[in-house]
Enzyme design. Structure first.
Site: not given
Length: 193
Positions: A9, A51, A53, A59, A73, A98, A140
């Site tokens: 990340d 990450d 999203h 979240h 984010h 993810k 993470c």
């Protein structure tokens, strides 16, 4: 058997100036780049997590509690989801996304574009040892390293190339690494963002 570096990340939103900045994040990006250039043969494989999203539900918090919910984010398609520009990406063989529709902290929850998960990719490439670097030590990186150990990989966290959010939660992560048999080298970076 072979070894792999897992870069966790190292994205714009987790570095200084990002929506969920971790102090020292940009330094981690530059440090990983320097290490890969200085020791090009140290790892047989280099992979990274992101990450990624789309709509991760609770979240994202309004307002966030910074425990289970966070500011927006790493939204897919935004500059914040991209790797930090100080991270050289030429050695990265696969990227594991993810958290599209739910919270996801471990790279082992992610998948490559073809759907393959990180554990399967590593096994297919004969990897038995992994080094983990990235952001954040206490979130993470922690989850990824603990899952790597649970999956049976000999796991080392290169703490000098991680950035932690806070001293207390980073200490919890270090104790978890010790309890899981994860090797640690160096000291984590913990700075105000």
């Amino acid at each position: 058997m072979s070894n792999a570096l897992i870069i966790v990340d190292v994205q714009n939103d987790f570095c200084e100036g990002g929506s969920l900045a971790v102090g020292g994040g940009a330094g981690v990006a530059a440090g990983v780049t320097r290490l890969l250039a200085a020791e090009p043969d140290r790892w047989d494989h280099v992979v990274a997590t992101k990450d990624y999203h789309v709509d991760p539900g609770a979240h994202f918090g309004y307002p966030p509690d910074y425990v289970d919910s966070w500011p927006r984010h790493c939204v897919v398609g935004t500059p914040g989801s991209e790797f930090h520009p100080d991270l050289a990406t030429d050695r990265i063989e696969a990227i594991f996304h993810k958290g599209e529709h739910a919270a996801a902290y471990s790279g082992f929850e992610g998948h490559a574009d073809d759907g393959e998960c990180l554990a399967d990719w590593l096994r297919r490439h004969g990897v038995d040892r992994v080094d983990v670097v990235g952001i954040a030590t206490d979130h993470c990186v922690r989850a990824t390293a603990l899952d790597a150990a649970r999956e049976g990989f000999a796991t080392t966290v290169l703490l000098d190339l991680t950035a932690g959010v806070a001293p207390d939660t980073t200490d919890v992560a270090l104790r978890a690494f010790e309890g899981a048999g994860v090797t640690m080298r160096g000291e984590p970076v913990i700075r105000a963002a």
